[in-house]
Design an enzyme around this catalytic site. Structure first.
Site, PDB file in Angstrom:
ATOM      1  CG  ASP A 195      -2.142   0.805   1.116  1.00  0.00           C
ATOM      2  OD1 ASP A 195      -3.230   0.224   1.278  1.00  0.00           O
ATOM      3  OD2 ASP A 195      -2.059   2.017   0.824  1.00  0.00           O
ATOM      4  CB  SER A 252      -2.088   7.599  -1.992  1.00  0.00           C
ATOM      5  OG  SER A 252      -2.910   6.549  -2.436  1.00  0.00           O
ATOM      6  CG  ASP A 256       2.643   4.270  -6.604  1.00  0.00           C
ATOM      7  OD1 ASP A 256       1.923   3.489  -7.249  1.00  0.00           O
ATOM      8  OD2 ASP A 256       2.566   5.512  -6.689  1.00  0.00           O
ATOM      9  CB  SER A 261     -17.075  -0.149  -9.407  1.00  0.00           C
ATOM     10  OG  SER A 261     -18.188   0.649  -9.091  1.00  0.00           O
ATOM     11  CE1 TYR A 314     -13.333   3.939  -8.880  1.00  0.00           C
ATOM     12  CE2 TYR A 314     -15.667   4.207  -9.372  1.00  0.00           C
ATOM     13  CZ  TYR A 314     -14.651   3.515  -8.743  1.00  0.00           C
ATOM     14  OH  TYR A 314     -14.943   2.414  -7.981  1.00  0.00           O
ATOM     15  CE  LYS A 332     -12.061   0.484  -9.755  1.00  0.00           C
ATOM     16  NZ  LYS A 332     -10.949  -0.260  -9.173  1.00  0.00           N
ATOM     17  CE1 TYR A 334     -15.026  -6.071  -5.065  1.00  0.00           C
ATOM     18  CE2 TYR A 334     -14.148  -3.878  -4.628  1.00  0.00           C
ATOM     19  CZ  TYR A 334     -13.958  -5.249  -4.771  1.00  0.00           C
ATOM     20  OH  TYR A 334     -12.708  -5.760  -4.592  1.00  0.00           O
ATOM     21  CG  PHE A 335     -23.941  -3.882  -6.655  1.00  0.00           C
ATOM     22  CD1 PHE A 335     -23.238  -4.884  -7.309  1.00  0.00           C
ATOM     23  CD2 PHE A 335     -24.937  -3.234  -7.349  1.00  0.00           C
ATOM     24  CE1 PHE A 335     -23.543  -5.251  -8.623  1.00  0.00           C
ATOM     25  CE2 PHE A 335     -25.259  -3.602  -8.654  1.00  0.00           C
ATOM     26  CZ  PHE A 335     -24.561  -4.606  -9.280  1.00  0.00           C
ATOM     27  CG  LEU A 391     -26.390   7.416   2.327  1.00  0.00           C
ATOM     28  CD1 LEU A 391     -26.885   8.857   2.410  1.00  0.00           C
ATOM     29  CD2 LEU A 391     -27.495   6.508   1.793  1.00  0.00           C
ATOM     30  N   GLY A 433     -25.073  13.167 -11.958  1.00  0.00           N
ATOM     31  CA  GLY A 433     -24.422  11.895 -12.261  1.00  0.00           C
ATOM     32  C   GLY A 433     -25.019  10.688 -11.541  1.00  0.00           C
TER      33      GLY A 433
HETATM   34  C1  UD1 Z   1     -20.788   6.084  -5.627  1.00  0.00           C
HETATM   35  C2  UD1 Z   1     -20.014   6.338  -6.882  1.00  0.00           C
HETATM   36  C3  UD1 Z   1     -19.678   4.994  -7.522  1.00  0.00           C
HETATM   37  C4  UD1 Z   1     -18.944   4.109  -6.548  1.00  0.00           C
HETATM   38  C5  UD1 Z   1     -19.846   3.941  -5.321  1.00  0.00           C
HETATM   39  C6  UD1 Z   1     -19.274   3.027  -4.258  1.00  0.00           C
HETATM   40  C7  UD1 Z   1     -20.909   8.480  -7.665  1.00  0.00           C
HETATM   41  C8  UD1 Z   1     -21.697   9.171  -8.712  1.00  0.00           C
HETATM   42  N1  UD1 Z   1     -20.811   7.154  -7.793  1.00  0.00           N
HETATM   43  O1  UD1 Z   1     -21.978   5.475  -6.021  1.00  0.00           O
HETATM   44  O2  UD1 Z   1     -18.906   5.196  -8.661  1.00  0.00           O
HETATM   45  O3  UD1 Z   1     -18.666   2.873  -7.128  1.00  0.00           O
HETATM   46  O4  UD1 Z   1     -20.093   5.220  -4.756  1.00  0.00           O
HETATM   47  O5  UD1 Z   1     -18.412   3.683  -3.410  1.00  0.00           O
HETATM   48  O6  UD1 Z   1     -20.371   9.098  -6.765  1.00  0.00           O
HETATM   49  N2  UD1 Z   1     -26.485  10.371  -1.076  1.00  0.00           N
HETATM   50  C9  UD1 Z   1     -27.162  11.352  -0.399  1.00  0.00           C
HETATM   51  N3  UD1 Z   1     -26.469  12.170   0.417  1.00  0.00           N
HETATM   52  C10 UD1 Z   1     -25.113  12.083   0.586  1.00  0.00           C
HETATM   53  C11 UD1 Z   1     -24.406  11.074  -0.120  1.00  0.00           C
HETATM   54  C12 UD1 Z   1     -25.129  10.244  -0.947  1.00  0.00           C
HETATM   55  O7  UD1 Z   1     -28.381  11.458  -0.522  1.00  0.00           O
HETATM   56  O8  UD1 Z   1     -24.540  12.881   1.339  1.00  0.00           O
HETATM   57  C13 UD1 Z   1     -27.237   9.446  -1.945  1.00  0.00           C
HETATM   58  C14 UD1 Z   1     -26.772   9.475  -3.390  1.00  0.00           C
HETATM   59  O9  UD1 Z   1     -27.425  10.450  -4.103  1.00  0.00           O
HETATM   60  C15 UD1 Z   1     -27.146   8.047  -3.825  1.00  0.00           C
HETATM   61  C16 UD1 Z   1     -26.996   7.222  -2.540  1.00  0.00           C
HETATM   62  O10 UD1 Z   1     -27.012   8.138  -1.468  1.00  0.00           O
HETATM   63  O11 UD1 Z   1     -28.458   8.013  -4.195  1.00  0.00           O
HETATM   64  C17 UD1 Z   1     -25.690   6.444  -2.506  1.00  0.00           C
HETATM   65  O12 UD1 Z   1     -24.646   7.347  -2.772  1.00  0.00           O
HETATM   66  P1  UD1 Z   1     -23.119   6.912  -2.689  1.00  0.00           P
HETATM   67  O13 UD1 Z   1     -22.833   6.306  -1.368  1.00  0.00           O
HETATM   68  O14 UD1 Z   1     -22.314   8.105  -3.079  1.00  0.00           O
HETATM   69  O15 UD1 Z   1     -22.990   5.757  -3.743  1.00  0.00           O
HETATM   70  P2  UD1 Z   1     -23.323   5.732  -5.320  1.00  0.00           P
HETATM   71  O16 UD1 Z   1     -23.888   7.011  -5.773  1.00  0.00           O
HETATM   72  O17 UD1 Z   1     -24.134   4.535  -5.585  1.00  0.00           O
END
Ligand code: UD1
Length: 352
Positions: free
Chosen positions: A45, A48, A72, A139, A164, A168, A188-189, A211, A305
Site C-alpha cells: 500500500d 495515499s 506504489d 464496480s 473513474y 474500471k 462491487y455494489f 452516503l 451523475g
Molecule cells: C458512488 C459512486 C460509484 C462508486 C460507489 C461506491 C458516484 C456518482 N458514484 O456510487 O462510482 O462505485 O459510490 O463507493 O459518486 N447520497 C445522499 N447524500 C449524501 C451522499 C449520498 O443522498 O450525502 C445518496 C446518493 O445520491 C445516492 C446514494 O445516497 O443516491 C448512494 O450514494 P453513494 O454512497 O455516493 O454511492 P453511489 O452514488 O451509488
C-alpha cells in the site's frame, strides 16, 4: 484442477496472497478474512488514501505479524523487489486504485495513469513470476444508467459517466484480453459498514461523498446535516435505490473467488451485492432506528451523475462463488458503521 494443498507456500504453511491496497477500506477487511481463512496475506500500500495504523489494527485483530510494504503499485522496480523478497505468491487481490468519482472528473489523467498503470504493472508481474490467480476490484459503476433491474453481469456497460468508471471498465477489458484463465473480476455494489469489532472501517479523505460515512459523521456532529440528494426519482419514496453490502461480506467474496479458481480456472465476472435495493430514506431511517439517533436531514436537489436505482442480480455469485452470499443485514452494517465512527471520535491518532 489444483487443490489448496498444491498452492505454493511461503515460510508458513499458509498460501501467500498479495493484497494491493490492503490498508484501504475493502482491502483491510479482506486481509483479515484471508488470515482467518488460513491464508498468509502480504500487504502492499502506498498510503495515499489510507493510514499506517490500519496495518497495526489488522495485526491486532489477527494476532499476526502480517507484512506490509509501503510501495506504489505503479512503481514496477520496487514492486518487483517485493515479489523477489517474498518468493512465490499464490494469488494477487488487486484493490490499489483511486476511487473518487468527483476527483476523477477534475483530474482524469491522474486516474488513468494511476489505476491503469497499477493494473498493468500487476499484470506484468503476474506473468513474470507465474502467479496463478488474480482478483480485480471492479464496480457496479460500469453499468452506468441501468435499464433492467436487478442488473446481471450481461447487462450492457455504460461507464463513460466518469473517468473513474472508465478506469474500471478498461481494467476489466485489459484482464479479459490478457487472461483466458486465472482472473476473476468482482463488480462491487455499495460497500458499507465496518468490522464488527470496531477496529477497522472506512476513512474517507476530506468530506465524504458516499452516503453512510456522511450519515455517521453527521450523527457524531462533524457535519451539520445530512443532505438527501433528490426526492423526485421514480421510486417508492422518491429517493435513489442502491444495493448496500456489508464490507465483511464483500471481503469474503474475494476468498470465495480464490476458491472458485480452484474449481474452474476460467476468467469470469461476478456481481457482488446483496440482491436487494434500499432507498436513501430507508437507509437513513434504519440508521436512526438501530442506533437510537435522530439525524438532522435536509432534502436537497439531485446530485449530478446519480443513477435512479441499481441493485444486483447475485445469482451467478451465489451459485458459482462456492455458495457465497451476503449474510449481514442493513441493520448490522449501520450498527457497525456507527461503532466505527464512535471509535474514531474516541481518538485514534489520525496523523499516524
Ligand atoms: C458512488 C459512486 C460509484 C462508486 C460507489 C461506491 C458516484 C456518482 N458514484 O456510487 O462510482 O462505485 O459510490 O463507493 O459518486 N447520497 C445522499 N447524500 C449524501 C451522499 C449520498 O443522498 O450525502 C445518496 C446518493 O445520491 C445516492 C446514494 O445516497 O443516491 C448512494 O450514494 P453513494 O454512497 O455516493 O454511492 P453511489 O452514488 O451509488
Amino acid at each position: 484442477m489444483k487443490k489448496k494443498s498444491d498452492m505454493k507456500k511461503g515460510n508458513s504453511n499458509r498460501p501467500k496472497i498479495l493484497v494491493t491496497g490492503g490498508a484501504g477500506f475493502i482491502g483491510s477487511h479482506t486481509t483479515v478474512e484471508l488470515w482467518n481463512a488460513g491464508y498468509e496475506p502480504v500487504i502492499v500500500d502506498n498510503f495515499s488514501n489510507s493510514k499506517k495504523w490500519v496495518v497495526i489494527s489488522i495485526r491486532e485483530l489477527t494476532s499476526s505479524g502480517i507484512r506490509c510494504y509501503d510501495v506504489d503499485c505503479c512503481d514496477q522496480t520496487n514492486m518487483r523487489k517485493v515479489f523477489e523478497k517474498e518468493g512465490q505468491f499464490y494469488g494477487i487481490i488487486h484493490f490499489a486504485a483511486y476511487k473518487s468519482v468527483s476527483e476523477s472528473v477534475d483530474q482524469p489523467e491522474l486516474y488513468y495513469s494511476n489505476n491503469i498503470g497499477a493494473l498493468k504493472c500487476i499484470m506484468e508481474l503476474k506473468e513474470e513470476f507465474g502467479i496463478p490467480d488474480l482478483i480485480f476490484s471492479s464496480s457496479a459503476t460500469v453499468y452506468g444508467d441501468v435499464k433492467n433491474l436487478p442488473v446481471t453481469e450481461n447487462a450492457p456497460l455504460g461507464a463513460a459517466s466518469s473517468p473513474y468508471g472508465v478506469t474500471k471498465q478498461l481494467g476489466e477489458e485489459l484482464l479479459l484480453d490478457a487472461f483466458e484463465t486465472g482472473a476473476i473480476i468482482l463488480r462491487y455494489f455499495n460497500p458499507i459498514g465496518a468490522h464488527p469489532s470496531g477496529l477497522l472501517g472506512e476513512l474517507p479523505a476530506g468530506t465524504p461523498q458516499n452516503l453512510v460515512p456522511f450519515i455517521t459523521q453527521t450523527a457524531i456532529g462533524k457535519r451539520k446535516a445530512l443532505k438527501v440528494f433528490g426526492t423526485d426519482y421514480n421510486t417508492s419514496d422518491g429517493t435513489c435505490i442502491r444495493d448496500y453490502i456489508h464490507v465483511v461480506d464483500l471481503a469474503r467474496a474475494h476468498l470465495s473467488a480464490l476458491g472458485r479458481l480452484l474449481v474452474d480456472r476460467k476468467t469470469d465476472i461476478f456481481n457482488v451485492g446483496t440482491g436487494r435495493g434500499y432507498s436513501v430514506k430507508e437507509v437513513v431511517e434504519t440508521f436512526q432506528k438501530v442506533n437510537g439517533i435522530t439525524l438532522p436531514v435536509i432534502y436537497d436537489a439531485r446530485r449530478e451523475g446519480d443513477v435512479e436505482a441499481v441493485y444486483a442480480d447475485c445469482t451467478k455469485a451465489n451459485q458459482l462463488l462456492l455458495n457465497w452470499r451476503a449474510e449481514y443485514s442493513l441493520d448490522d452494517a449501520l450498527m457497525h458503521a456507527w461503532k466505527w465512527e464512535i471509535r474514531l471520535a474516541e481518538g485514534i491518532d489520525l496523523a499516524a
